[in-house]
Design a protein around this motif. Structure first.
Motif, PDB file in Angstrom:
ATOM      1  N   SER A 141       0.835  -1.213   0.000  1.00  0.00           N
ATOM      2  CA  SER A 141       0.000   0.000   0.000  1.00  0.00           C
ATOM      3  C   SER A 141       0.865   1.257   0.000  1.00  0.00           C
ATOM      4  CB  SER A 141      -0.954  -0.004   1.195  1.00  0.00           C
ATOM      5  OG  SER A 141      -0.269   0.206   2.400  1.00  0.00           O
ATOM      6  N   CYS A 142       1.976   1.234   0.723  1.00  0.00           N
ATOM      7  CA  CYS A 142       2.898   2.385   0.713  1.00  0.00           C
ATOM      8  C   CYS A 142       3.515   2.588  -0.661  1.00  0.00           C
ATOM      9  CB  CYS A 142       3.994   2.192   1.752  1.00  0.00           C
ATOM     10  SG  CYS A 142       3.421   2.325   3.451  1.00  0.00           S
ATOM     11  N   ILE A 143       3.891   1.477  -1.305  1.00  0.00           N
ATOM     12  CA  ILE A 143       4.476   1.568  -2.645  1.00  0.00           C
ATOM     13  C   ILE A 143       3.482   2.169  -3.624  1.00  0.00           C
ATOM     14  CG2 ILE A 143       5.275   0.205  -4.620  1.00  0.00           C
ATOM     15  CD1 ILE A 143       6.487  -1.764  -2.552  1.00  0.00           C
ATOM     16  N   ILE A 144       2.274   1.633  -3.623  1.00  0.00           N
ATOM     17  CA  ILE A 144       1.260   2.083  -4.581  1.00  0.00           C
ATOM     18  C   ILE A 144       0.873   3.535  -4.328  1.00  0.00           C
ATOM     19  CG2 ILE A 144      -1.162   1.768  -5.236  1.00  0.00           C
ATOM     20  CD1 ILE A 144      -0.657  -1.260  -4.955  1.00  0.00           C
ATOM     21  N   THR A 145       0.670   3.896  -3.085  1.00  0.00           N
ATOM     22  CA  THR A 145       0.238   5.251  -2.772  1.00  0.00           C
ATOM     23  C   THR A 145       1.351   6.267  -2.986  1.00  0.00           C
ATOM     24  OG1 THR A 145      -1.332   4.340  -1.195  1.00  0.00           O
ATOM     25  CG2 THR A 145      -0.852   6.666  -0.995  1.00  0.00           C
ATOM     26  N   SER A 146       2.602   5.863  -2.815  1.00  0.00           N
ATOM     27  CA  SER A 146       3.698   6.812  -3.027  1.00  0.00           C
ATOM     28  C   SER A 146       4.067   6.968  -4.496  1.00  0.00           C
ATOM     29  CB  SER A 146       4.938   6.387  -2.230  1.00  0.00           C
ATOM     30  OG  SER A 146       5.439   5.169  -2.714  1.00  0.00           O
ATOM     31  N   THR A 147       3.538   6.116  -5.341  1.00  0.00           N
ATOM     32  CA  THR A 147       3.785   6.230  -6.771  1.00  0.00           C
ATOM     33  C   THR A 147       2.739   7.173  -7.365  1.00  0.00           C
ATOM     34  OG1 THR A 147       4.575   3.946  -6.793  1.00  0.00           O
ATOM     35  CG2 THR A 147       4.050   4.925  -8.913  1.00  0.00           C
ATOM     36  N   PRO A 148       3.152   8.296  -7.907  1.00  0.00           N
ATOM     37  CA  PRO A 148       2.183   9.258  -8.452  1.00  0.00           C
ATOM     38  C   PRO A 148       1.320   8.629  -9.548  1.00  0.00           C
ATOM     39  CG  PRO A 148       4.347  10.240  -8.294  1.00  0.00           C
ATOM     40  CD  PRO A 148       4.517   8.790  -8.010  1.00  0.00           C
ATOM     41  N   GLY A 149       0.043   8.970  -9.503  1.00  0.00           N
ATOM     42  CA  GLY A 149      -0.884   8.472 -10.512  1.00  0.00           C
ATOM     43  C   GLY A 149      -1.608   7.210 -10.099  1.00  0.00           C
ATOM     44  N   THR A 150      -1.253   6.629  -8.947  1.00  0.00           N
ATOM     45  CA  THR A 150      -1.937   5.432  -8.466  1.00  0.00           C
ATOM     46  C   THR A 150      -2.383   5.646  -7.032  1.00  0.00           C
ATOM     47  OG1 THR A 150       0.135   4.416  -7.728  1.00  0.00           O
ATOM     48  CG2 THR A 150      -0.641   3.856  -9.942  1.00  0.00           C
ATOM     49  N   LEU A 151      -3.449   4.953  -6.660  1.00  0.00           N
ATOM     50  CA  LEU A 151      -3.978   5.076  -5.311  1.00  0.00           C
ATOM     51  C   LEU A 151      -4.601   3.755  -4.888  1.00  0.00           C
ATOM     52  CD1 LEU A 151      -4.713   6.973  -2.923  1.00  0.00           C
ATOM     53  CD2 LEU A 151      -6.896   7.312  -4.062  1.00  0.00           C
ATOM     54  N   TRP A 152      -4.220   3.258  -3.736  1.00  0.00           N
ATOM     55  CA  TRP A 152      -4.810   2.067  -3.128  1.00  0.00           C
ATOM     56  C   TRP A 152      -6.200   2.469  -2.650  1.00  0.00           C
ATOM     57  CZ3 TRP A 152      -2.305  -2.615  -1.226  1.00  0.00           C
ATOM     58  CH2 TRP A 152      -3.056  -3.359  -0.326  1.00  0.00           C
ATOM     59  N   VAL A 153      -7.244   1.852  -3.190  1.00  0.00           N
ATOM     60  CA  VAL A 153      -8.607   2.224  -2.836  1.00  0.00           C
ATOM     61  C   VAL A 153      -9.184   1.283  -1.798  1.00  0.00           C
ATOM     62  CG1 VAL A 153     -10.952   2.557  -3.710  1.00  0.00           C
ATOM     63  CG2 VAL A 153      -9.006   3.268  -5.088  1.00  0.00           C
ATOM     64  N   ASN A 154      -9.085  -0.032  -2.039  1.00  0.00           N
ATOM     65  CA  ASN A 154      -9.714  -0.999  -1.151  1.00  0.00           C
ATOM     66  C   ASN A 154      -9.007  -2.339  -1.279  1.00  0.00           C
ATOM     67  OD1 ASN A 154     -11.597  -2.077   0.655  1.00  0.00           O
ATOM     68  ND2 ASN A 154     -12.979  -2.670  -0.988  1.00  0.00           N
ATOM     69  N   PHE A 155      -9.001  -3.090  -0.190  1.00  0.00           N
ATOM     70  CA  PHE A 155      -8.530  -4.465  -0.229  1.00  0.00           C
ATOM     71  C   PHE A 155      -9.553  -5.322   0.492  1.00  0.00           C
ATOM     72  CE2 PHE A 155      -6.221  -8.085   1.637  1.00  0.00           C
ATOM     73  CZ  PHE A 155      -5.813  -8.689   0.461  1.00  0.00           C
ATOM     74  N   ALA A 156     -10.125  -6.279  -0.224  1.00  0.00           N
ATOM     75  CA  ALA A 156     -11.081  -7.209   0.367  1.00  0.00           C
ATOM     76  C   ALA A 156     -10.313  -8.428   0.865  1.00  0.00           C
ATOM     77  CB  ALA A 156     -12.135  -7.614  -0.657  1.00  0.00           C
ATOM     78  N   ARG A 157     -10.137  -8.528   2.167  1.00  0.00           N
ATOM     79  CA  ARG A 157      -9.334  -9.599   2.756  1.00  0.00           C
ATOM     80  C   ARG A 157      -9.905 -10.974   2.446  1.00  0.00           C
ATOM     81  NH1 ARG A 157      -5.218 -10.197   5.927  1.00  0.00           N
ATOM     82  NH2 ARG A 157      -4.998  -8.035   6.537  1.00  0.00           N
ATOM     83  N   GLU A 158     -11.209 -11.101   2.424  1.00  0.00           N
ATOM     84  CA  GLU A 158     -11.823 -12.419   2.194  1.00  0.00           C
ATOM     85  C   GLU A 158     -11.606 -12.934   0.771  1.00  0.00           C
ATOM     86  OE1 GLU A 158     -14.642  -9.098   1.747  1.00  0.00           O
ATOM     87  OE2 GLU A 158     -13.552  -9.823   3.496  1.00  0.00           O
ATOM     88  N   THR A 159     -11.550 -12.045  -0.197  1.00  0.00           N
ATOM     89  CA  THR A 159     -11.333 -12.478  -1.584  1.00  0.00           C
ATOM     90  C   THR A 159      -9.907 -12.229  -2.058  1.00  0.00           C
ATOM     91  OG1 THR A 159     -12.058 -10.337  -2.453  1.00  0.00           O
ATOM     92  CG2 THR A 159     -13.740 -12.062  -2.218  1.00  0.00           C
ATOM     93  N   GLY A 160      -9.180 -11.350  -1.375  1.00  0.00           N
ATOM     94  CA  GLY A 160      -7.819 -11.029  -1.763  1.00  0.00           C
ATOM     95  C   GLY A 160      -7.738 -10.109  -2.967  1.00  0.00           C
ATOM     96  N   VAL A 161      -8.801  -9.354  -3.223  1.00  0.00           N
ATOM     97  CA  VAL A 161      -8.830  -8.465  -4.385  1.00  0.00           C
ATOM     98  C   VAL A 161      -8.503  -7.037  -3.947  1.00  0.00           C
ATOM     99  CG1 VAL A 161     -10.285  -7.483  -6.202  1.00  0.00           C
ATOM    100  CG2 VAL A 161     -10.479  -9.899  -5.629  1.00  0.00           C
ATOM    101  N   LEU A 162      -7.501  -6.480  -4.606  1.00  0.00           N
ATOM    102  CA  LEU A 162      -7.086  -5.102  -4.383  1.00  0.00           C
ATOM    103  C   LEU A 162      -7.747  -4.233  -5.441  1.00  0.00           C
ATOM    104  CD1 LEU A 162      -5.183  -2.746  -3.457  1.00  0.00           C
ATOM    105  CD2 LEU A 162      -3.508  -3.689  -5.038  1.00  0.00           C
ATOM    106  N   GLN A 163      -8.362  -3.140  -5.006  1.00  0.00           N
ATOM    107  CA  GLN A 163      -8.911  -2.176  -5.952  1.00  0.00           C
ATOM    108  C   GLN A 163      -7.968  -0.987  -5.993  1.00  0.00           C
ATOM    109  OE1 GLN A 163     -12.726  -0.278  -5.136  1.00  0.00           O
ATOM    110  NE2 GLN A 163     -13.270  -0.613  -7.274  1.00  0.00           N
ATOM    111  N   LEU A 164      -7.551  -0.653  -7.188  1.00  0.00           N
ATOM    112  CA  LEU A 164      -6.549   0.369  -7.418  1.00  0.00           C
ATOM    113  C   LEU A 164      -7.137   1.425  -8.350  1.00  0.00           C
ATOM    114  CD1 LEU A 164      -3.401   0.868  -7.096  1.00  0.00           C
ATOM    115  CD2 LEU A 164      -3.164  -0.349  -9.236  1.00  0.00           C
ATOM    116  N   HIS A 165      -6.879   2.687  -8.070  1.00  0.00           N
ATOM    117  CA  HIS A 165      -7.270   3.758  -8.982  1.00  0.00           C
ATOM    118  C   HIS A 165      -6.021   4.224  -9.721  1.00  0.00           C
ATOM    119  CE1 HIS A 165      -8.238   7.843 -10.372  1.00  0.00           C
ATOM    120  NE2 HIS A 165      -9.430   7.308 -10.569  1.00  0.00           N
ATOM    121  N   VAL A 166      -6.147   4.331 -11.042  1.00  0.00           N
ATOM    122  CA  VAL A 166      -5.021   4.728 -11.882  1.00  0.00           C
ATOM    123  C   VAL A 166      -5.408   6.004 -12.621  1.00  0.00           C
ATOM    124  CG1 VAL A 166      -3.490   4.008 -13.746  1.00  0.00           C
ATOM    125  CG2 VAL A 166      -4.361   2.312 -12.147  1.00  0.00           C
ATOM    126  N   LEU A 167      -4.522   6.982 -12.604  1.00  0.00           N
ATOM    127  CA  LEU A 167      -4.785   8.264 -13.256  1.00  0.00           C
ATOM    128  C   LEU A 167      -4.902   8.116 -14.763  1.00  0.00           C
ATOM    129  CD1 LEU A 167      -4.986  11.377 -13.154  1.00  0.00           C
ATOM    130  CD2 LEU A 167      -2.496  11.420 -13.367  1.00  0.00           C
TER     131      LEU A 167
END
Length: 162
Positions: free
Chosen positions: A111-137
């Motif tokens: 999450s730190c890597i993704i959020t510190s990279t400009p143009g990307t943002l960690w939006v949500n992580f569903a622990r039960e399914t293991g799916v990360l939702q990412l916003h990309v500019l």
């Protein structure tokens, strides 16, 4: 004793800091400071690592290099979008990425890597399914982002934390 005071020195320091900031050693501040010191120690114990050692120090060096390169590239790409007047041509969007990584520390680093990279943002992580939702500019190809996160970051984080 470790259950009540998992970090006694830190709890003592928290109490001392509370008393120093309140500038009083009356019963009220002592009781309230003791409560904060206990809660602070318990919260700190939640941050402890799942394992006591890092499994692959070489992977840390490779991951650090990849992250530095990607942050520089993303800074250049975002700056060219903003300063170059290409704002009308970009398509931002969300990408769902299935992750195999389950380590709390590994997910925190990701999450730190993704959020510190400009143009990307960690939006949500569903622990039960293991799916990360990412916003990309500037989302051109979703599969490219899935491969980037899984192939570049998650693979190395799995080597380090699991």
């Amino acid at each position: 004793m470790n259950r009540v005071l998992p970090f006694p020195l830190i709890s003592l320091c928290l109490l001392a800091m509370w008393l120093w900031l309140s500038q009083s050693i009356a019963l009220g501040p002592i009781l309230l400071g003791s409560l904060f010191a206990l809660i602070g120690g318990w919260l700190l114990s939640l941050l402890q690592s799942d394992s006591d050692r890092v499994r692959n120090p070489g992977a840390i060096i490779r991951l650090t290099g990849l992250v530095l390169i990607d942050v520089v590239r993303s800074n250049i790409a975002v700056a060219s979008i903003i300063l170059g007047g290409q704002r009308d041509n970009i398509t931002s969007g969300f990408v769902d990425i299935p992750l195999d990584l389950r380590s709390r520390q590994g997910l925190a680093v990701l999450s730190c890597i993704i959020t510190s990279t400009p143009g990307t943002l960690w939006v949500n992580f569903a622990r039960e399914t293991g799916v990360l939702q990412l916003h990309v500019l500037d989302l051109v190809d979703e599969s490219e982002w899935v491969e980037r996160i899984k192939g570049r970051y998650e693979r190395l984080l799995l080597e380090i934390f699991e």
